[in-house]
Write a protein that holds these residues in place. Structure first.
Motif, PDB file in Angstrom:
ATOM      1  N   VAL A 199       0.575  -1.111  -0.619  1.00 13.38           N
ATOM      2  CA  VAL A 199       0.003  -0.314  -0.457  1.00 13.38           C
ATOM      3  C   VAL A 199       0.881   1.341   0.177  1.00 13.38           C
ATOM      4  CG1 VAL A 199      -1.699   1.285   1.219  1.00 13.38           C
ATOM      5  CG2 VAL A 199      -1.956  -1.029   0.965  1.00 13.38           C
ATOM      6  N   PRO A 200       1.823   2.063   1.193  1.00 10.78           N
ATOM      7  CA  PRO A 200       3.058   2.723   0.615  1.00 10.78           C
ATOM      8  C   PRO A 200       3.368   2.888  -0.216  1.00 10.78           C
ATOM      9  CG  PRO A 200       2.936   1.859   2.876  1.00 10.78           C
ATOM     10  CD  PRO A 200       2.644   0.364   2.311  1.00 10.78           C
ATOM     11  N   GLN A 201       3.345   1.906  -1.159  1.00 11.10           N
ATOM     12  CA  GLN A 201       4.575   1.776  -2.017  1.00 11.10           C
ATOM     13  C   GLN A 201       3.288   3.097  -3.433  1.00 11.10           C
ATOM     14  OE1 GLN A 201       6.218  -1.664  -4.006  1.00 11.10           O
ATOM     15  NE2 GLN A 201       7.417  -0.911  -5.716  1.00 11.10           N
ATOM     16  N   VAL A 202       2.344   2.275  -3.673  1.00 11.07           N
ATOM     17  CA  VAL A 202       1.744   2.108  -4.204  1.00 11.07           C
ATOM     18  C   VAL A 202       1.064   3.919  -4.214  1.00 11.07           C
ATOM     19  CG1 VAL A 202      -1.331   2.173  -4.969  1.00 11.07           C
ATOM     20  CG2 VAL A 202       0.916   0.144  -4.554  1.00 11.07           C
ATOM     21  N   LEU A 203       0.677   4.271  -3.247  1.00  7.63           N
ATOM     22  CA  LEU A 203       0.287   5.440  -2.758  1.00  7.63           C
ATOM     23  C   LEU A 203       1.551   6.421  -3.324  1.00  7.63           C
ATOM     24  CD1 LEU A 203      -1.892   4.812   0.643  1.00  7.63           C
ATOM     25  CD2 LEU A 203      -2.437   6.110  -1.469  1.00  7.63           C
ATOM     26  N   ALA A 204       2.464   5.937  -2.742  1.00 10.93           N
ATOM     27  CA  ALA A 204       3.605   7.354  -3.688  1.00 10.93           C
ATOM     28  C   ALA A 204       3.904   7.247  -5.144  1.00 10.93           C
ATOM     29  CB  ALA A 204       5.751   6.313  -2.805  1.00 10.93           C
ATOM     30  N   ARG A 205       3.314   6.509  -5.133  1.00 12.25           N
ATOM     31  CA  ARG A 205       3.736   6.047  -6.962  1.00 12.25           C
ATOM     32  C   ARG A 205       2.504   6.971  -7.117  1.00 12.25           C
ATOM     33  NH1 ARG A 205       5.832   3.033 -10.106  1.00 12.25           N
ATOM     34  NH2 ARG A 205       5.872   2.438 -12.573  1.00 12.25           N
ATOM     35  N   LEU A 206       1.425   6.938  -7.310  1.00 12.12           N
ATOM     36  CA  LEU A 206       0.318   8.512  -7.548  1.00 12.12           C
ATOM     37  C   LEU A 206       0.720   9.364  -7.250  1.00 12.12           C
ATOM     38  CD1 LEU A 206      -2.201   9.067  -8.318  1.00 12.12           C
ATOM     39  CD2 LEU A 206      -3.093   8.740  -6.277  1.00 12.12           C
ATOM     40  N   LEU A 207       1.395   9.877  -5.629  1.00 13.27           N
ATOM     41  CA  LEU A 207       1.904  11.478  -4.976  1.00 13.27           C
ATOM     42  C   LEU A 207       2.586  11.347  -5.781  1.00 13.27           C
ATOM     43  CD1 LEU A 207       1.719  13.783  -3.575  1.00 13.27           C
ATOM     44  CD2 LEU A 207       3.177  11.719  -1.901  1.00 13.27           C
ATOM     45  N   ARG A 208       4.120  10.822  -6.809  1.00 11.00           N
ATOM     46  CA  ARG A 208       5.085  10.400  -7.328  1.00 11.00           C
ATOM     47  C   ARG A 208       4.625  12.022  -8.962  1.00 11.00           C
ATOM     48  NH1 ARG A 208       7.939   6.623  -5.638  1.00 11.00           N
ATOM     49  NH2 ARG A 208       7.459   5.552  -7.590  1.00 11.00           N
ATOM     50  N   SER A 209       3.428  10.882  -9.106  1.00 13.26           N
ATOM     51  CA  SER A 209       2.325  11.450 -10.281  1.00 13.26           C
ATOM     52  C   SER A 209       1.936  12.692 -10.337  1.00 13.26           C
ATOM     53  CB  SER A 209       1.601  10.281 -10.963  1.00 13.26           C
ATOM     54  OG  SER A 209       0.314  10.028 -10.182  1.00 13.26           O
ATOM     55  N   LEU A 210       1.585  13.299  -9.764  1.00  9.62           N
ATOM     56  CA  LEU A 210       0.950  14.600  -9.314  1.00  9.62           C
ATOM     57  C   LEU A 210       1.681  15.439  -8.803  1.00  9.62           C
ATOM     58  CD1 LEU A 210      -1.742  13.463  -6.199  1.00  9.62           C
ATOM     59  CD2 LEU A 210      -1.856  14.230  -8.871  1.00  9.62           C
ATOM     60  N   HIS A 211       2.424  15.103  -8.364  1.00  8.21           N
ATOM     61  CA  HIS A 211       3.694  16.159  -7.601  1.00  8.21           C
ATOM     62  C   HIS A 211       4.986  16.257  -9.325  1.00  8.21           C
ATOM     63  CE1 HIS A 211       5.212  15.659  -3.382  1.00  8.21           C
ATOM     64  NE2 HIS A 211       4.070  16.761  -3.671  1.00  8.21           N
ATOM     65  N   LYS A 212       4.727  15.527 -10.504  1.00  2.02           N
ATOM     66  CA  LYS A 212       5.370  15.245 -11.813  1.00  2.02           C
ATOM     67  C   LYS A 212       4.593  16.605 -12.647  1.00  2.02           C
ATOM     68  CE  LYS A 212       7.216  12.194 -15.411  1.00  2.02           C
ATOM     69  NZ  LYS A 212       7.384  11.013 -15.388  1.00  2.02           N
ATOM     70  N   GLN A 213       3.294  16.326 -12.593  1.00 10.13           N
ATOM     71  CA  GLN A 213       2.240  16.722 -13.139  1.00 10.13           C
ATOM     72  C   GLN A 213       2.414  17.807 -12.793  1.00 10.13           C
ATOM     73  OE1 GLN A 213       0.823  15.401 -16.002  1.00 10.13           O
ATOM     74  NE2 GLN A 213       0.328  18.378 -16.932  1.00 10.13           N
ATOM     75  N   ARG A 214       2.228  19.131 -11.506  1.00 11.37           N
ATOM     76  CA  ARG A 214       2.714  20.243 -11.200  1.00 11.37           C
ATOM     77  C   ARG A 214       4.051  21.001 -11.814  1.00 11.37           C
ATOM     78  NH1 ARG A 214       1.769  20.452  -4.515  1.00 11.37           N
ATOM     79  NH2 ARG A 214       4.450  20.315  -4.850  1.00 11.37           N
ATOM     80  N   ALA A 215       4.595  19.840 -11.628  1.00 14.56           N
ATOM     81  CA  ALA A 215       6.186  19.982 -12.489  1.00 14.56           C
ATOM     82  C   ALA A 215       6.071  21.055 -13.863  1.00 14.56           C
ATOM     83  CB  ALA A 215       7.282  19.488 -12.121  1.00 14.56           C
ATOM     84  N   ARG A 216       5.211  19.887 -14.133  1.00 14.28           N
ATOM     85  CA  ARG A 216       4.708  19.973 -15.342  1.00 14.28           C
ATOM     86  C   ARG A 216       4.356  21.440 -15.893  1.00 14.28           C
ATOM     87  NH1 ARG A 216       4.355  14.336 -17.955  1.00 14.28           N
ATOM     88  NH2 ARG A 216       6.355  13.644 -18.059  1.00 14.28           N
ATOM     89  N   ASP A 217       3.505  21.611 -14.846  1.00 14.21           N
ATOM     90  CA  ASP A 217       1.944  22.493 -14.991  1.00 14.21           C
ATOM     91  C   ASP A 217       1.974  23.375 -14.035  1.00 14.21           C
ATOM     92  OD1 ASP A 217      -0.121  24.254 -15.696  1.00 14.21           O
ATOM     93  OD2 ASP A 217      -1.532  22.403 -15.770  1.00 14.21           O
ATOM     94  N   PRO A 218       2.513  24.422 -14.032  1.00 12.13           N
ATOM     95  CA  PRO A 218       2.159  25.930 -12.291  1.00 12.13           C
ATOM     96  C   PRO A 218       0.759  25.870 -12.291  1.00 12.13           C
ATOM     97  CG  PRO A 218       4.232  26.233 -14.194  1.00 12.13           C
ATOM     98  CD  PRO A 218       3.231  25.197 -14.720  1.00 12.13           C
ATOM     99  N   GLY A 219       0.068  25.553 -13.731  1.00 10.04           N
ATOM    100  CA  GLY A 219      -1.775  26.092 -13.395  1.00 10.04           C
ATOM    101  C   GLY A 219      -2.158  24.689 -12.399  1.00 10.04           C
ATOM    102  N   PHE A 220      -1.233  23.930 -12.697  1.00  7.91           N
ATOM    103  CA  PHE A 220      -1.857  22.559 -11.893  1.00  7.91           C
ATOM    104  C   PHE A 220      -2.582  22.177 -10.949  1.00  7.91           C
ATOM    105  CE2 PHE A 220      -1.815  17.762 -10.692  1.00  7.91           C
ATOM    106  CZ  PHE A 220      -2.407  17.065 -11.557  1.00  7.91           C
ATOM    107  N   HIS A 221      -3.274  21.440 -10.223  1.00  5.15           N
ATOM    108  CA  HIS A 221      -4.493  22.623  -8.952  1.00  5.15           C
ATOM    109  C   HIS A 221      -4.596  21.466  -8.218  1.00  5.15           C
ATOM    110  CE1 HIS A 221      -6.763  26.010 -10.779  1.00  5.15           C
ATOM    111  NE2 HIS A 221      -6.711  24.943 -11.461  1.00  5.15           N
ATOM    112  N   PHE A 222      -2.758  21.277  -7.317  1.00  5.08           N
ATOM    113  CA  PHE A 222      -2.283  20.328  -6.567  1.00  5.08           C
ATOM    114  C   PHE A 222      -1.488  20.476  -5.324  1.00  5.08           C
ATOM    115  CE2 PHE A 222       0.388  16.976  -4.660  1.00  5.08           C
ATOM    116  CZ  PHE A 222      -0.548  15.403  -4.231  1.00  5.08           C
TER     117      PHE A 222
END
Length: 235
Positions: A199-222
């Motif tokens: 479970v921690p690994q799966v949640l960490a993967r989702l969190l990384r994807s959200l951080h990655k998208q926010r880094a690409r797009d400053p307007g990403f709402h997270f």
């Protein structure tokens, strides 16, 4: 769910007879898109097509594809280790089990495998979730309310309580429908596990994807507050 199988030379088809009463192999042929009305759909490395169906929900046909360096060399082919070990067969059966246990996943329709000597190619057909959008796209346009993040956390907890491990949970394969309910897609390499150490690994993967998208797009709402709300819902 109960599946039936068909064989045609090196091809095998595992399908739900309640959904596909007259299955065939032609739709999986190269160049069959126009004759079957298939349309490009979604994104990602897999070749995904929308399959319009008369009198019911559309279907989605996915041609499995590799990513990374290996994918540049053998994009659609996998090493043959037996029919029951093919990714399409395993994903279809896992989806069927999850549907039987009322988990929010697409209805599985069919898995197609064609053996080519020591390698194989494969497809998966599922029912399209009506009026659903990926979390990634939603967050590009507007923030998700705190209650939405809590609801997503509760949704993920249902899968984890059932012992289902998603191998690549990211913001693209979390879907929200018009009623605000969440669904998960793409269980390639997913597993049923007796323990919950994953479970921690799966949640960490989702969190990384959200951080990655926010880094690409400053307007990403997270925000970190959003993630805290998800964890509250997950418990």
């Amino acid at each position: 769910m109960s599946f039936e199988s068909l064989a045609q030379g090196p091809r095998r088809l595992l399908f739900d007879p309640a959904a596909w009463s007259a299955p065939g192999f032609g739709v999986f042929d190269s160049g069959a898109e126009q004759s079957h009305g298939l349309q490009p759909f979604g994104g990602g490395r897999n070749s995904t097509l929308r399959w319009p169906r008369d009198g019911g929900a559309d279907w989605v046909l996915r041609h499995y594809a590799r990513g990374g360096l290996v994918g540049r060399l053998i994009r659609h082919r996998y090493l043959w280790l037996g029919l029951e070990r093919t990714r399409a067969w395993r994903e279809l059966r896992l989806l069927g089990w999850m549907r039987d246990h009322d988990l929010p996943v697409p209805r599985p329709i069919a898995a197609h495998v064609i053996r080519l000597g020591m390698v194989y190619e494969q497809h998966l057909v599922t029912e399209r979730i009506a009026s659903a959008e990926p979390l990634q796209r939603l967050l590009q346009t507007a923030p998700l309310p705190e209650a939405g993040w809590v609801l997503l956390g509760r949704c993920l907890r249902r899968f984890h309580d059932a012992g289902v491990r998603h191998a690549d949970l990211n913001a693209s394969n979390v879907m929200r429908d018009a009623s605000g309910q969440f669904h998960l897609l793409d269980f390639d390499r997913g597993q049923r596990r007796d323990d919950h150490s994953f479970v921690p690994q799966v949640l960490a993967r989702l969190l990384r994807s959200l951080h990655k998208q926010r880094a690409r797009d400053p307007g990403f709402h997270f925000s970190e507050a959003d993630w805290a709300a998800l964890l509250d819902g997950h418990g």
